[in-house]
Motif scaffolding. Structure first.
Motif, PDB file in Angstrom:
ATOM      1  N   THR A 116     -48.441 128.342 107.641  1.00  0.00           N
ATOM      2  CA  THR A 116     -49.268 127.375 108.369  1.00  0.00           C
ATOM      3  C   THR A 116     -49.687 128.036 109.666  1.00  0.00           C
ATOM      4  OG1 THR A 116     -48.043 125.491 107.455  1.00  0.00           O
ATOM      5  CG2 THR A 116     -49.312 125.115 109.484  1.00  0.00           C
ATOM      6  N   THR A 117     -50.979 128.119 109.916  1.00  0.00           N
ATOM      7  CA  THR A 117     -51.453 128.736 111.156  1.00  0.00           C
ATOM      8  C   THR A 117     -52.084 127.692 112.066  1.00  0.00           C
ATOM      9  OG1 THR A 117     -53.675 129.315 110.303  1.00  0.00           O
ATOM     10  CG2 THR A 117     -51.888 130.903 109.932  1.00  0.00           C
ATOM     11  N   ILE A 118     -51.839 127.868 113.355  1.00  0.00           N
ATOM     12  CA  ILE A 118     -52.385 126.973 114.375  1.00  0.00           C
ATOM     13  C   ILE A 118     -53.070 127.823 115.437  1.00  0.00           C
ATOM     14  CG2 ILE A 118     -51.826 125.223 116.127  1.00  0.00           C
ATOM     15  CD1 ILE A 118     -49.284 124.581 114.477  1.00  0.00           C
ATOM     16  N   GLY A 119     -54.361 127.604 115.625  1.00  0.00           N
ATOM     17  CA  GLY A 119     -55.090 128.362 116.645  1.00  0.00           C
ATOM     18  C   GLY A 119     -55.190 129.848 116.355  1.00  0.00           C
ATOM     19  N   THR A 120     -55.108 130.241 115.098  1.00  0.00           N
ATOM     20  CA  THR A 120     -55.128 131.659 114.733  1.00  0.00           C
ATOM     21  C   THR A 120     -56.565 132.168 114.576  1.00  0.00           C
ATOM     22  OG1 THR A 120     -52.958 131.676 113.664  1.00  0.00           O
ATOM     23  CG2 THR A 120     -54.556 133.281 112.869  1.00  0.00           C
ATOM     24  N   PRO A 121     -56.881 133.330 115.144  1.00  0.00           N
ATOM     25  CA  PRO A 121     -58.234 133.891 115.031  1.00  0.00           C
ATOM     26  C   PRO A 121     -58.421 134.651 113.720  1.00  0.00           C
ATOM     27  CG  PRO A 121     -56.911 135.302 116.444  1.00  0.00           C
ATOM     28  CD  PRO A 121     -56.039 134.125 116.075  1.00  0.00           C
ATOM     29  N   HIS A 122     -58.463 133.931 112.601  1.00  0.00           N
ATOM     30  CA  HIS A 122     -58.592 134.572 111.292  1.00  0.00           C
ATOM     31  C   HIS A 122     -59.855 135.408 111.186  1.00  0.00           C
ATOM     32  CE1 HIS A 122     -55.180 132.608 109.364  1.00  0.00           C
ATOM     33  NE2 HIS A 122     -55.542 131.473 109.948  1.00  0.00           N
ATOM     34  N   LEU A 123     -60.906 134.979 111.855  1.00  0.00           N
ATOM     35  CA  LEU A 123     -62.170 135.715 111.831  1.00  0.00           C
ATOM     36  C   LEU A 123     -62.339 136.555 113.085  1.00  0.00           C
ATOM     37  CD1 LEU A 123     -64.490 132.833 110.500  1.00  0.00           C
ATOM     38  CD2 LEU A 123     -63.036 134.407 109.196  1.00  0.00           C
ATOM     39  N   GLY A 124     -61.250 136.714 113.846  1.00  0.00           N
ATOM     40  CA  GLY A 124     -61.330 137.412 115.118  1.00  0.00           C
ATOM     41  C   GLY A 124     -61.823 136.479 116.211  1.00  0.00           C
ATOM     42  N   THR A 125     -61.916 137.006 117.401  1.00  0.00           N
ATOM     43  CA  THR A 125     -62.445 136.211 118.504  1.00  0.00           C
ATOM     44  C   THR A 125     -63.527 136.998 119.224  1.00  0.00           C
ATOM     45  OG1 THR A 125     -61.928 135.162 120.631  1.00  0.00           O
ATOM     46  CG2 THR A 125     -60.466 136.945 119.925  1.00  0.00           C
ATOM     47  N   VAL A 126     -64.624 136.332 119.485  1.00  0.00           N
ATOM     48  CA  VAL A 126     -65.724 137.004 120.181  1.00  0.00           C
ATOM     49  C   VAL A 126     -65.313 137.395 121.587  1.00  0.00           C
ATOM     50  CG1 VAL A 126     -67.534 135.903 118.826  1.00  0.00           C
ATOM     51  CG2 VAL A 126     -66.684 134.763 120.884  1.00  0.00           C
ATOM     52  N   LEU A 127     -64.250 136.782 122.102  1.00  0.00           N
ATOM     53  CA  LEU A 127     -63.745 137.159 123.416  1.00  0.00           C
ATOM     54  C   LEU A 127     -63.268 138.609 123.386  1.00  0.00           C
ATOM     55  CD1 LEU A 127     -63.016 136.261 126.303  1.00  0.00           C
ATOM     56  CD2 LEU A 127     -60.787 135.565 125.420  1.00  0.00           C
ATOM     57  N   ALA A 205     -70.583 129.734 124.355  1.00  0.00           N
ATOM     58  CA  ALA A 205     -71.956 130.247 124.294  1.00  0.00           C
ATOM     59  C   ALA A 205     -72.206 131.079 123.038  1.00  0.00           C
ATOM     60  CB  ALA A 205     -72.250 131.079 125.539  1.00  0.00           C
ATOM     61  N   LEU A 206     -71.157 131.734 122.540  1.00  0.00           N
ATOM     62  CA  LEU A 206     -71.332 132.666 121.424  1.00  0.00           C
ATOM     63  C   LEU A 206     -70.868 132.119 120.078  1.00  0.00           C
ATOM     64  CD1 LEU A 206     -70.024 135.850 123.262  1.00  0.00           C
ATOM     65  CD2 LEU A 206     -72.391 135.425 122.588  1.00  0.00           C
ATOM     66  N   ASP A 207     -69.890 131.193 120.098  1.00  0.00           N
ATOM     67  CA  ASP A 207     -69.295 130.778 118.830  1.00  0.00           C
ATOM     68  C   ASP A 207     -68.913 129.306 118.781  1.00  0.00           C
ATOM     69  OD1 ASP A 207     -68.593 131.362 116.220  1.00  0.00           O
ATOM     70  OD2 ASP A 207     -66.642 132.220 116.712  1.00  0.00           O
ATOM     71  N   GLY A 208     -69.412 128.520 119.714  1.00  0.00           N
ATOM     72  CA  GLY A 208     -69.229 127.079 119.633  1.00  0.00           C
ATOM     73  C   GLY A 208     -67.902 126.559 120.131  1.00  0.00           C
ATOM     74  N   ALA A 209     -67.502 125.411 119.600  1.00  0.00           N
ATOM     75  CA  ALA A 209     -66.281 124.723 120.040  1.00  0.00           C
ATOM     76  C   ALA A 209     -65.082 125.646 119.932  1.00  0.00           C
ATOM     77  CB  ALA A 209     -66.062 123.474 119.194  1.00  0.00           C
ATOM     78  N   ASN A 210     -64.175 125.554 120.919  1.00  0.00           N
ATOM     79  CA  ASN A 210     -63.039 126.472 120.943  1.00  0.00           C
ATOM     80  C   ASN A 210     -61.887 125.876 121.743  1.00  0.00           C
ATOM     81  OD1 ASN A 210     -63.008 127.933 123.859  1.00  0.00           O
ATOM     82  ND2 ASN A 210     -65.125 127.461 123.276  1.00  0.00           N
ATOM     83  N   ASP A 211     -60.760 126.581 121.731  1.00  0.00           N
ATOM     84  CA  ASP A 211     -59.556 126.124 122.432  1.00  0.00           C
ATOM     85  C   ASP A 211     -59.307 126.890 123.726  1.00  0.00           C
ATOM     86  OD1 ASP A 211     -58.638 128.597 121.630  1.00  0.00           O
ATOM     87  OD2 ASP A 211     -57.067 127.847 120.311  1.00  0.00           O
ATOM     88  N   GLY A 212     -60.295 127.655 124.151  1.00  0.00           N
ATOM     89  CA  GLY A 212     -60.157 128.464 125.358  1.00  0.00           C
ATOM     90  C   GLY A 212     -59.945 129.934 125.064  1.00  0.00           C
TER      91      GLY A 212
END
Length: 293
Positions: A116-127, A205-212
């Motif tokens: 179970t993953t929570i807040g995991t960047p499976h597709l990476g993060t543009v940050l 700005a780059l990838d929409g809704a996020n958790d910070g």
């Protein structure tokens, strides 16, 4: 019910407390859970009948290769200690990628019942993309030399690195017997933990809704794994049931969540109420895992 392992993310913010405790030789304290990365989660699950819950302690910001090897040692240790056949892993942030890499590359599918993953960047993060593209590599190298710490994990969070792993891992993930599910959350800017606000705006700005730190899109991963041999496996995608930033997801309240006591309960009660709601999310996850075939 198999044991539950709580796998932390990159740059765990409770590391200083742990290092200090080790330096001055403090004995294990059951109250330490209140200052743990997963704040009071283990204790809360214990109190509700889940007696075999374990935290992890992998490298601060090392590579996925290193962290997955360390996670394997923890999983093997828990299985040896409990006599269980498998474990359930509930992972936050990069901890989810650690677990996926461990399962695929270290042949651990037979020892993991679910992830179970929570807040995991499976597709990476543009940050991470932006940091690397704007001189971040040199900054990482300078920091590694200055503080003598491995920061390779930040390179593994780029969208390119995650895309490469996703493509090569899909056959194995589609074929194995591991149950996969994701939890994704986002937060409004006014409620985001203040240090995360600049990255919140950059990701928005780059990838929409996020958790910070991670976009909700990346947290959701994909709806189905499809192997080249025709194997197909659904991924259960869940929305975190309450608005939460990357810090909130592991049980921590911050002042950006507060409202004036004139409009609601006092700050202490607000904090307790919010943190209980997060702990109840983990309890619901654990109860759901207990019902898996």
């Amino acid at each position: 019910m198999f044991p539950i392992i709580l796998a932390h993310g990159i740059a765990r913010f409770d590391i200083l407390r742990e290092l200090l405790a080790a330096e001055i030789g403090l004995p294990p304290n059951p109250l330490d859970d209140q200052f743990q990365y997963f704040r009071n989660i283990r204790t809360y699950l214990n109190d509700h009948g889940f007696n075999e819950v374990f935290n992890t302690n992998v490298d601060f910001a090392g590579s996925l290769e290193l962290r997955s090897e360390q996670l394997k040692l923890r999983v093997d240790g828990v299985i040896d200690r409990t006599g269980a056949e498998k474990v359930h892993i509930i992972a936050h942030s990069m901890g989810g990628l650690d677990a996926r890499r461990m399962i695929v590359d270290l042949e651990m599918a037979g020892r993991v019942a679910s992830l179970t993953t929570i807040g995991t960047p499976h597709l990476g993060t543009v940050l991470a993309d932006q940091v690397i593209a704007n001189g971040g590599t040199m900054l990482i190298e300078a920091l590694e030399k200055a503080v003598n710490i491995d920061l390779d994990g930040f390179r593994d969070l780029t969208t390119g690195a995650c895309d490469e792993f996703n493509r090569r891992a899909e056959d194995a993930e589609a074929e194995n017997a591991v149950f996969y599910q994701t939890f994704a959350s986002s937060q409004k800017s006014r409620n985001v933990f203040l240090p995360l606000l600049p990255s919140w705006f950059a990701i928005r700005a780059l990838d929409g809704a996020n958790d910070g730190l991670v976009s909700a899109r990346s947290q959701r991963w994909k709806s189905e794994l499809a192997g080249s041999g025709g194997q197909r496996k659904p991924i259960r995608r869940n929305e975190f049931p309450i608005p939460a930033d990357h810090l909130n997801q592991v049980g921590w309240w911050d002042w950006q969540e507060a409202v004036s006591p004139l409009l609601g309960a006092g700050y202490a009660n607000q904090r307790a109420s919010y943190e209980k709601r997060v702990k109840d999310v983990y309890l619901a996850i654990a109860r759901g895992l207990a019902e898996l075939p």
